[in-house]
Scaffold this motif. Structure first.
Motif, PDB file in Angstrom:
ATOM      1  N   SER A  36     -25.578 -34.945   7.351  1.00  0.00           N
ATOM      2  CA  SER A  36     -26.560 -35.807   8.025  1.00  0.00           C
ATOM      3  C   SER A  36     -25.929 -37.158   8.291  1.00  0.00           C
ATOM      4  CB  SER A  36     -27.808 -36.000   7.145  1.00  0.00           C
ATOM      5  OG  SER A  36     -27.609 -37.047   6.209  1.00  0.00           O
ATOM      6  N   SER A  37     -26.640 -37.992   9.035  1.00  0.00           N
ATOM      7  CA  SER A  37     -26.193 -39.375   9.160  1.00  0.00           C
ATOM      8  C   SER A  37     -26.544 -40.110   7.857  1.00  0.00           C
ATOM      9  CB  SER A  37     -26.845 -40.042  10.372  1.00  0.00           C
ATOM     10  OG  SER A  37     -28.223 -39.853  10.321  1.00  0.00           O
ATOM     11  N   PRO A  38     -25.975 -41.304   7.623  1.00  0.00           N
ATOM     12  CA  PRO A  38     -26.261 -42.012   6.375  1.00  0.00           C
ATOM     13  C   PRO A  38     -27.770 -42.241   6.197  1.00  0.00           C
ATOM     14  CG  PRO A  38     -24.467 -43.085   7.545  1.00  0.00           C
ATOM     15  CD  PRO A  38     -25.023 -42.038   8.471  1.00  0.00           C
ATOM     16  N   GLY A  41     -31.455 -38.416   3.963  1.00  0.00           N
ATOM     17  CA  GLY A  41     -32.158 -37.834   2.817  1.00  0.00           C
ATOM     18  C   GLY A  41     -31.439 -36.681   2.126  1.00  0.00           C
ATOM     19  N   THR A  43     -29.350 -36.713  -0.536  1.00  0.00           N
ATOM     20  CA  THR A  43     -29.462 -36.786  -1.998  1.00  0.00           C
ATOM     21  C   THR A  43     -30.903 -36.576  -2.438  1.00  0.00           C
ATOM     22  OG1 THR A  43     -27.659 -38.396  -1.926  1.00  0.00           O
ATOM     23  CG2 THR A  43     -28.752 -38.131  -4.035  1.00  0.00           C
ATOM     24  N   SER A  44     -31.848 -37.092  -1.644  1.00  0.00           N
ATOM     25  CA  SER A  44     -33.269 -36.888  -1.979  1.00  0.00           C
ATOM     26  C   SER A  44     -33.607 -35.401  -1.966  1.00  0.00           C
ATOM     27  CB  SER A  44     -34.164 -37.625  -0.987  1.00  0.00           C
ATOM     28  OG  SER A  44     -33.852 -38.995  -0.969  1.00  0.00           O
ATOM     29  N   ASP A  71     -24.649 -41.500  -5.751  1.00  0.00           N
ATOM     30  CA  ASP A  71     -25.465 -40.296  -5.545  1.00  0.00           C
ATOM     31  C   ASP A  71     -25.339 -39.368  -6.752  1.00  0.00           C
ATOM     32  OD1 ASP A  71     -26.222 -41.337  -3.165  1.00  0.00           O
ATOM     33  OD2 ASP A  71     -25.125 -39.918  -1.902  1.00  0.00           O
ATOM     34  N   ARG A  74     -27.554 -40.421  -9.485  1.00  0.00           N
ATOM     35  CA  ARG A  74     -28.962 -40.049  -9.275  1.00  0.00           C
ATOM     36  C   ARG A  74     -29.235 -38.609  -9.718  1.00  0.00           C
ATOM     37  NH1 ARG A  74     -30.019 -41.711  -3.097  1.00  0.00           N
ATOM     38  NH2 ARG A  74     -31.808 -40.308  -3.362  1.00  0.00           N
ATOM     39  N   GLY A 119     -21.984 -39.224   4.813  1.00  0.00           N
ATOM     40  CA  GLY A 119     -23.010 -39.474   5.820  1.00  0.00           C
ATOM     41  C   GLY A 119     -22.410 -39.761   7.193  1.00  0.00           C
ATOM     42  N   ASN A 163     -36.566 -34.564   7.972  1.00  0.00           N
ATOM     43  CA  ASN A 163     -37.094 -35.287   6.813  1.00  0.00           C
ATOM     44  C   ASN A 163     -37.865 -36.544   7.245  1.00  0.00           C
ATOM     45  OD1 ASN A 163     -37.443 -35.824   4.051  1.00  0.00           O
ATOM     46  ND2 ASN A 163     -35.577 -37.067   3.944  1.00  0.00           N
ATOM     47  N   ASP A 166     -43.451 -38.189   6.756  1.00  0.00           N
ATOM     48  CA  ASP A 166     -44.501 -39.145   6.355  1.00  0.00           C
ATOM     49  C   ASP A 166     -44.427 -40.433   7.171  1.00  0.00           C
ATOM     50  OD1 ASP A 166     -42.008 -39.190   4.644  1.00  0.00           O
ATOM     51  OD2 ASP A 166     -42.848 -41.134   4.058  1.00  0.00           O
ATOM     52  N   LEU A 167     -43.259 -40.702   7.770  1.00  0.00           N
ATOM     53  CA  LEU A 167     -43.094 -41.963   8.502  1.00  0.00           C
ATOM     54  C   LEU A 167     -43.378 -41.834   9.997  1.00  0.00           C
ATOM     55  CD1 LEU A 167     -39.903 -43.442   6.751  1.00  0.00           C
ATOM     56  CD2 LEU A 167     -42.305 -43.944   6.301  1.00  0.00           C
ATOM     57  N   SER A 195     -41.010 -33.927   3.793  1.00  0.00           N
ATOM     58  CA  SER A 195     -40.936 -35.300   3.301  1.00  0.00           C
ATOM     59  C   SER A 195     -40.466 -35.205   1.853  1.00  0.00           C
ATOM     60  CB  SER A 195     -42.303 -35.981   3.352  1.00  0.00           C
ATOM     61  OG  SER A 195     -42.262 -37.143   2.544  1.00  0.00           O
ATOM     62  N   CYS A 196     -39.285 -35.706   1.600  1.00  0.00           N
ATOM     63  CA  CYS A 196     -38.757 -35.631   0.230  1.00  0.00           C
ATOM     64  C   CYS A 196     -39.515 -36.564  -0.701  1.00  0.00           C
ATOM     65  CB  CYS A 196     -37.264 -35.969   0.211  1.00  0.00           C
ATOM     66  SG  CYS A 196     -36.267 -34.626   0.865  1.00  0.00           S
ATOM     67  N   THR A 197     -40.113 -37.615  -0.163  1.00  0.00           N
ATOM     68  CA  THR A 197     -40.865 -38.498  -1.055  1.00  0.00           C
ATOM     69  C   THR A 197     -42.248 -37.918  -1.354  1.00  0.00           C
ATOM     70  OG1 THR A 197     -41.413 -39.836   0.869  1.00  0.00           O
ATOM     71  CG2 THR A 197     -39.732 -40.703  -0.554  1.00  0.00           C
TER      72      THR A 197
HETATM   73  N1  LIG Z   1     -40.398 -42.495   3.479  1.00  0.00           N
HETATM   74  C1  LIG Z   1     -39.473 -41.626   3.118  1.00  0.00           C
HETATM   75  N2  LIG Z   1     -38.313 -42.065   2.597  1.00  0.00           N
HETATM   76  C2  LIG Z   1     -37.381 -41.145   2.244  1.00  0.00           C
HETATM   77  C3  LIG Z   1     -37.592 -39.751   2.381  1.00  0.00           C
HETATM   78  N3  LIG Z   1     -36.491 -39.106   1.937  1.00  0.00           N
HETATM   79  C4  LIG Z   1     -35.634 -40.056   1.534  1.00  0.00           C
HETATM   80  N4  LIG Z   1     -36.157 -41.289   1.706  1.00  0.00           N
HETATM   81  C5  LIG Z   1     -35.543 -42.583   1.404  1.00  0.00           C
HETATM   82  O1  LIG Z   1     -34.466 -42.786   2.323  1.00  0.00           O
HETATM   83  C6  LIG Z   1     -33.396 -43.474   1.687  1.00  0.00           C
HETATM   84  C7  LIG Z   1     -32.106 -42.685   1.841  1.00  0.00           C
HETATM   85  O2  LIG Z   1     -32.245 -41.432   1.175  1.00  0.00           O
HETATM   86  P1  LIG Z   1     -30.999 -40.677   0.532  1.00  0.00           P
HETATM   87  O3  LIG Z   1     -31.505 -39.428  -0.055  1.00  0.00           O
HETATM   88  O4  LIG Z   1     -30.219 -41.604  -0.330  1.00  0.00           O
HETATM   89  O5  LIG Z   1     -30.149 -40.372   1.850  1.00  0.00           O
HETATM   90  P2  LIG Z   1     -28.671 -39.768   1.965  1.00  0.00           P
HETATM   91  O6  LIG Z   1     -28.638 -38.941   3.195  1.00  0.00           O
HETATM   92  O7  LIG Z   1     -28.281 -39.112   0.703  1.00  0.00           O
HETATM   93  O8  LIG Z   1     -27.825 -41.105   2.192  1.00  0.00           O
HETATM   94  P3  LIG Z   1     -26.210 -41.262   2.150  1.00  0.00           P
HETATM   95  O9  LIG Z   1     -25.698 -40.504   0.976  1.00  0.00           O
HETATM   96  O10 LIG Z   1     -26.008 -42.739   2.021  1.00  0.00           O
HETATM   97  O11 LIG Z   1     -25.700 -40.745   3.460  1.00  0.00           O
HETATM   98  C8  LIG Z   1     -33.814 -43.639   0.226  1.00  0.00           C
HETATM   99  O12 LIG Z   1     -34.346 -44.929   0.077  1.00  0.00           O
HETATM  100  C9  LIG Z   1     -34.888 -42.591   0.028  1.00  0.00           C
HETATM  101  O13 LIG Z   1     -35.820 -42.918  -0.964  1.00  0.00           O
HETATM  102  C10 LIG Z   1     -38.845 -39.318   2.913  1.00  0.00           C
HETATM  103  O14 LIG Z   1     -39.131 -38.124   3.092  1.00  0.00           O
HETATM  104  N5  LIG Z   1     -39.726 -40.300   3.271  1.00  0.00           N
END
Ligand SMILES: Nc1nc2c(ncn2[C@@H]2O[C@H](COP(=O)(O)OP(=O)(O)OP(=O)(O)O)[C@@H](O)[C@H]2O)c(=O)[nH]1
Ligand SMILES: [Mg+2]
Length: 216
Positions: A36-38, A41, A43-44, A71, A74, A119, A163, A166-167, A195-197
């Motif tokens: 994905s791009s940075p 989500g 890691t989420s 990551d 986490r 990312g 992902n 919710d936004l 939505s991972c959150t």
């Molecule tokens: N509102 C919302 N925020 C989310 C969701 N999933 C992830 N986030 C937020 O988005 C931000 C980035 O999420 P990460 O899981 O760190 O993304 P990543 O793709 O692993 O990022 P990198 O490793 O830096 O490329 C964090 O602040 C998360 O809490 C979602 O479904 N909804």
């Protein structure tokens, strides 16, 4: 001349990826390359997946990052083997870096090995790591035009995670445009709206990935 150099790099990467794939297939380990791009989500999604499926399957994670082990930190609480590969500026993982760290895992015991790639929507799609399949993660805040603008990942991936649904109310994301562009590139690809959150849509993802782990 430049094109030839690039081709040599990709050929060498492909040979090593084939080796990695054959080792993992012999050991019955499903490797999933998450791209994905940075901040989309990755890691989420791994946090959620470890939480839900961590007791059902033996999991391992390779964390690809330019620098830091944030990551990996986490994911530490899930007590699974994690190896960090810092690319020191490199914008993607390659099969040689994966091959070098495989010995850190007990492959006889592992069911699934998730790789969080660096990312970036472009370079990681070009480098086969020896994975069973690639998983594309995109988020609604990036805009609905990503499949059309970065088609390679969506052509290569076996599933797309959309992902941060919710936004959507706070963005101009148009799902019909997203789906229609995706259809032009890969009409049969499974698409999970998640939505991972908040947890939306994750049940279907757990079922889909569990079926693939079972069938490995
Ligand atoms: N509102 C919302 N925020 C989310 C969701 N999933 C992830 N986030 C937020 O988005 C931000 C980035 O999420 P990460 O899981 O760190 O993304 P990543 O793709 O692993 O990022 P990198 O490793 O830096 O490329 C964090 O602040 C998360 O809490 C979602 O479904 N909804
Ligand atoms: Mg991450």
């Amino acid at each position: 001349m430049e094109i030839k150099v690039m081709k040599n790099i990709l050929d060498r990467n492909q040979n090593k990826a084939d080796e990695v794939r054959s080792v993992l297939s012999m050991k019955k380990v499903l490797m999933v390359n998450i791209i994905s791009s940075p901040g989309a989500g990755k890691t989420s999604l791994l946090e959620r997946t470890c939480e839900e499926l961590g007791t059902k399957f033996t999991m391992g994670v390779i964390e690809g990052d330019i620098t830091t082990d944030r990551d990996a930190q986490r994911l530490k609480k899930y007590n699974i083997p994690i190896v960090v590969i810092n690319t020191e500026g490199g914008c993607h993982l390659d099969s040689h870096s994966i091959s070098k760290v495989l010995d850190n895992f007990d492959l006889d015991k592992l069911d699934v090995l998730f790789v969080e790639n660096v990312g970036n929507l472009i370079c990681p799609s070009q480098f086969d790591l020896g994975e069973a399949f690639k998983l594309a993660v995109v988020s609604t805040t990036e805009g609905d035009d990503k499949p059309g603008k970065y088609p390679m990942l969506f052509r290569e991936a076996s599933a797309v995670m959309l992902n941060k649904i919710d936004l959507i109310p706070y963005t101009n994301f148009n799902f019909d445009i997203f789906r229609s562009d995706l259809n032009k590139i890969n009409s049969k690809i499974p698409l999970f709206k998640i939505s991972c959150t908040r947890g939306d849509g994750l049940g279907e993802w757990y079922k889909w990935i569990a079926e693939r782990i079972d069938a490995r």
